[in-house]
Design an enzyme around this catalytic site. Structure first.
Site, PDB file in Angstrom:
ATOM      1  N   ARG A 138       0.686  -1.214   0.082  1.00  0.00           N
ATOM      2  CA  ARG A 138      -0.133  -0.026   0.017  1.00  0.00           C
ATOM      3  C   ARG A 138       0.948   1.218   0.059  1.00  0.00           C
ATOM      4  NH1 ARG A 138      -0.879   4.694   2.554  1.00  0.00           N
ATOM      5  NH2 ARG A 138      -0.237   3.845   4.427  1.00  0.00           N
ATOM      6  N   ASP A 139       1.514   1.623   1.025  1.00  0.00           N
ATOM      7  CA  ASP A 139       2.268   2.851   1.217  1.00  0.00           C
ATOM      8  C   ASP A 139       3.557   2.643   0.056  1.00  0.00           C
ATOM      9  OD1 ASP A 139       2.843   5.274   2.059  1.00  0.00           O
ATOM     10  OD2 ASP A 139       4.229   4.567   3.913  1.00  0.00           O
ATOM     11  N   HIS A 160       6.973   4.504  12.371  1.00  0.00           N
ATOM     12  CA  HIS A 160       7.136   4.271  10.859  1.00  0.00           C
ATOM     13  C   HIS A 160       7.957   5.461  10.309  1.00  0.00           C
ATOM     14  CE1 HIS A 160       4.336   3.851   7.354  1.00  0.00           C
ATOM     15  NE2 HIS A 160       5.144   4.536   6.873  1.00  0.00           N
ATOM     16  N   CYS A 194       5.721   9.667   0.060  1.00  0.00           N
ATOM     17  CA  CYS A 194       4.381  10.164   0.339  1.00  0.00           C
ATOM     18  C   CYS A 194       4.086  11.140  -0.756  1.00  0.00           C
ATOM     19  CB  CYS A 194       4.533  10.843   1.533  1.00  0.00           C
ATOM     20  SG  CYS A 194       2.859  11.770   1.966  1.00  0.00           S
ATOM     21  N   HIS A 238      10.485   6.876   7.479  1.00  0.00           N
ATOM     22  CA  HIS A 238      11.226   6.983   6.185  1.00  0.00           C
ATOM     23  C   HIS A 238      12.566   7.314   6.158  1.00  0.00           C
ATOM     24  CE1 HIS A 238       7.216   7.565   3.869  1.00  0.00           C
ATOM     25  NE2 HIS A 238       6.923   7.018   4.901  1.00  0.00           N
ATOM     26  N   ASN A 278      10.148   4.327   2.579  1.00  0.00           N
ATOM     27  CA  ASN A 278      10.145   3.763   3.792  1.00  0.00           C
ATOM     28  C   ASN A 278      11.381   3.025   4.225  1.00  0.00           C
ATOM     29  OD1 ASN A 278       7.305   4.220   4.715  1.00  0.00           O
ATOM     30  ND2 ASN A 278       6.909   3.308   2.765  1.00  0.00           N
TER      31      ASN A 278
END
Length: 294
Positions: A25-26, A216, A249, A218, A258
């Site tokens: 997803r991300d 989370h 993002c 990056h 990420n």
């Protein structure tokens, strides 16, 4: 370094961690186009690595994030492993209803610690975003679906600059109070360093139990692994990561990928922390994915 110092480090670390794989997803929402079969194959392969939590899609506006427009088909075609939770992002009731139809195991809602980022990302204020979650969480509860919360810009915002750690703590607490079972704290533009992460987590852990907090990171400036190590030392045992370091993002200029799942697994195993994940298999999945995406 004497052995007593080493011992105190080891005793501070969690015995095991939960890794939440956000690549499908991300990670993929930042790629221009990814064929459905590549997404399905990626999730199927990740399901065989020992990962227990895979974020597999998002039920969001196709105009805003066209890369996730086929999430319904993704959930239809994946081969679900019995012990894996397959989750999706659902910003509103419509998204949640689609997720329920797709038999999603868990859903996630998202907000930001930054007003400017919130407006650009989800077109509303922070307060409005929290109010939007309430009916989503209530409906999810009726269907016995757990809700995870994401908070972005917990270190810095690309528009508002440095974030106040007390503000992060207050919003994380509010999201838990509304009914999220876990809050994932996102360093969205990857500017965090261990000391700043420690300051932020100290504020959060004064108000929220560590069991309900995830991190989370990056890896924009190569600090993600150092930041995760700092979080582990403070008792955090849930880490979001993305196979092959995919992602970024769409609303944060300059945010690179990420942290790579492979690197997180390698770090944890090197510290004697159990992940349940097979490092060789996850490296192999990352390699195949890079090939598929050129």
């Amino acid at each position: 370094m004497d052995s007593s110092h080493t011992q105190s480090i080891v005793s501070a670390l969690p015995k095991s961690v939960k890794i939440v794989e956000v690549g499908p997803r991300d990670g993929l929402q930042n790629e221009k186009t990814v064929p459905l079969d590549v997404k399905v194959e990626l999730i199927n392969r990740l399901s065989q690595t020992g990962l227990r939590h895979i974020e597999s899609g998002a039920f969001v506006s196709a105009n805003k994030i066209p890369q996730m427009a086929d999430s319904e088909q993704v959930f239809q075609y994946i081969q679900r492993a019995a012990n894996v939770s397959y989750s999706a992002l659902t910003p509103n009731i419509k998204g949640l209803e689609q997720a329920i139809q797709s038999q999603v195991d868990e859903v996630a809602v998202f907000s930001s610690v930054s007003e400017s980022f919130c407006q650009r990302n989800i077109n509303c204020s922070i307060t409005e975003s929290l109010n939007r979650f309430k009916p989503v969480i209530a409906l999810a509860r009726e269907h016995n679906i757990r809700v995870r919360g994401y908070l972005s810009c917990v270190i810095d915002c690309p528009y508002d600059g440095a974030t106040n750690p007390k503000h992060v703590a207050s919003l994380a607490k509010q999201m838990l109070d509304i009914g999220c079972y876990e809050i994932s704290l996102g360093d969205t533009i990857g500017t965090g360093t261990p000391l700043r992460v420690a300051t932020m987590l100290e504020a959060v852990l004064a108000q929220c139990p560590k069991e309900s907090i995830a991190v989370h990171f990056h890896d924009t400036y190569g600090q993600a692994i150092a930041n995760i190590y700092q979080a582990l030392l403070m008792g955090i045992s849930t880490i979001d990561s993305s196979v092959a370091g995919l992602g970024g993002c769409p609303y944060a200029k300059g945010a690179s990928g990420n942290v790579a799942t492979e690197e997180v697994v390698y770090l944890c195993h090197g510290l004697g922390i159990e992940t349940g994940v097979n490092l060789e298999k996850i490296v192999e999945v990352g390699r195949a994915l890079r090939k598929n995406l050129n």
